[in-house]
Design an enzyme around this catalytic site. Sequence first.
Site, PDB file in Angstrom:
ATOM      1  N   SER A 192      -1.135  -0.684   9.574  1.00 17.75           N
ATOM      2  CA  SER A 192      -1.479  -2.316   9.927  1.00 17.75           C
ATOM      3  C   SER A 192      -1.059  -2.775  11.102  1.00 17.75           C
ATOM      4  CB  SER A 192      -1.118  -2.972   8.314  1.00 17.75           C
ATOM      5  OG  SER A 192      -0.756  -4.303   9.169  1.00 17.75           O
ATOM      6  N   ASP A 227      -2.361   6.058 -10.415  1.00 18.67           N
ATOM      7  CA  ASP A 227      -1.684   5.111  -9.940  1.00 18.67           C
ATOM      8  C   ASP A 227      -0.928   6.060  -8.787  1.00 18.67           C
ATOM      9  OD1 ASP A 227       0.849   3.920  -9.123  1.00 18.67           O
ATOM     10  OD2 ASP A 227       1.092   3.133 -11.389  1.00 18.67           O
ATOM     11  N   LYS A 270       4.699  -0.521   6.363  1.00 20.94           N
ATOM     12  CA  LYS A 270       3.581   0.043   7.227  1.00 20.94           C
ATOM     13  C   LYS A 270       4.127   0.720   8.447  1.00 20.94           C
ATOM     14  CE  LYS A 270       0.400  -1.105   4.510  1.00 20.94           C
ATOM     15  NZ  LYS A 270      -0.497  -0.242   3.912  1.00 20.94           N
ATOM     16  N   TYR A 295       6.696  -5.858   3.721  1.00 20.31           N
ATOM     17  CA  TYR A 295       5.449  -5.000   4.002  1.00 20.31           C
ATOM     18  C   TYR A 295       5.296  -4.603   5.117  1.00 20.31           C
ATOM     19  CZ  TYR A 295       0.312  -4.782   4.653  1.00 20.31           C
ATOM     20  OH  TYR A 295      -1.038  -4.287   4.761  1.00 20.31           O
TER      21      TYR A 295
END
Length: 273
Positions: A156, A74, A173, A169
């Site tokens: 991204s 993980d 990024k 998110y």
Amino acid sequence: MATKAKEKAKDKEKAKVVLVTGAARGIGRGIALRLAKDGCDLCLVDLPSMKKQLEGVVKEVKDLGRNATGFHADVTVRDQVFAAVDHAEKELGGFDVIVNNAGIAGKPGDGLLDATPKDVETIFKVNVNGVLWGIQAAAEKFLARGQKGKIISASSIAGHDAFPQLGLYSATKFAVRALTQAAARELGPKGITVNAYCPGIVDTDMWELIDAGIGRTTGAKKRETFEAYCKTIALGRPQYPEDVAAYVSFLVGPDSDYMTGQAVLIDGGMVYR
Ligand SMILES: NC(=O)c1ccc[n+]([C@@H]2O[C@H](COP(=O)([O-])OP(=O)(O)OC[C@H]3O[C@@H](n4cnc5c(N)ncnc54)[C@H](O)[C@@H]3O)[C@@H](O)[C@H]2O)c1
């Protein structure tokens, strides 16, 4: 002279050992298969819950004639990331590149005003902390081995332009770009390069989740959000893991040796920098 030439040839023959996180599906799987075709040996890392899928990718890589080993970790747990790097070195006889690919979308569809402390913690632990542990574990290994190395991470388009309903998110990024730049400056003098890849709309399980999440907020039906985003792509088609993997192949290979600190967009023409 002849010995030097022999040594060089031997160096060339030695396969690069690459560790890819989040390798059980999607972009990570695409990267693994491309790098196998390039002649790399691979340590493929994913969560224990992805056991079956991970075993499948390990087999696919072996079928391509390369050495591969799977490891459950993980990426939010620092020790597990370090253990994965140790495993790669032990099983594959070296360690040359880490691809910090594992990432989650969190709760797409939620606006920033909906974000709870738990939501923030969950997504940052995977997308940011996970990348930092990968940078640390790989750099420590390169230094211990007295060799150069490459660190590559997933950012991204959302790491260059923040998207609504994907605010947290996007923040993670952007953070990957910051880690990439700082690590490039800190580790460059030690012969370690650090770069990131910034995909656009890649047709993976993650986008299914984003499509459903945003659809819940806007009322869009299944695939409508995905298709609406795809309409904004200059090259007129969605992105596939192979498109991302082709660029990661360049980052892993020798042609990118003089490049560091960059987070290049590979998105078919959506965000322009
Ligand atoms: N799909 C896209 O459109 C897109 C676009 C830009 C960037 N990205 C980034 O590319 C990367 C891969 O995306 P994808 O679309 O293949 O996603 P995906 O959800 O299809 O696959 C992600 C993989 O990461 C693994 N993973 C998740 N949490 C983990 C953890 N804590 N430890 C170890 N493994 C973990 C998952 O089990 C899964 O196998 C992500 O970092 C994502 O943010 C994706």
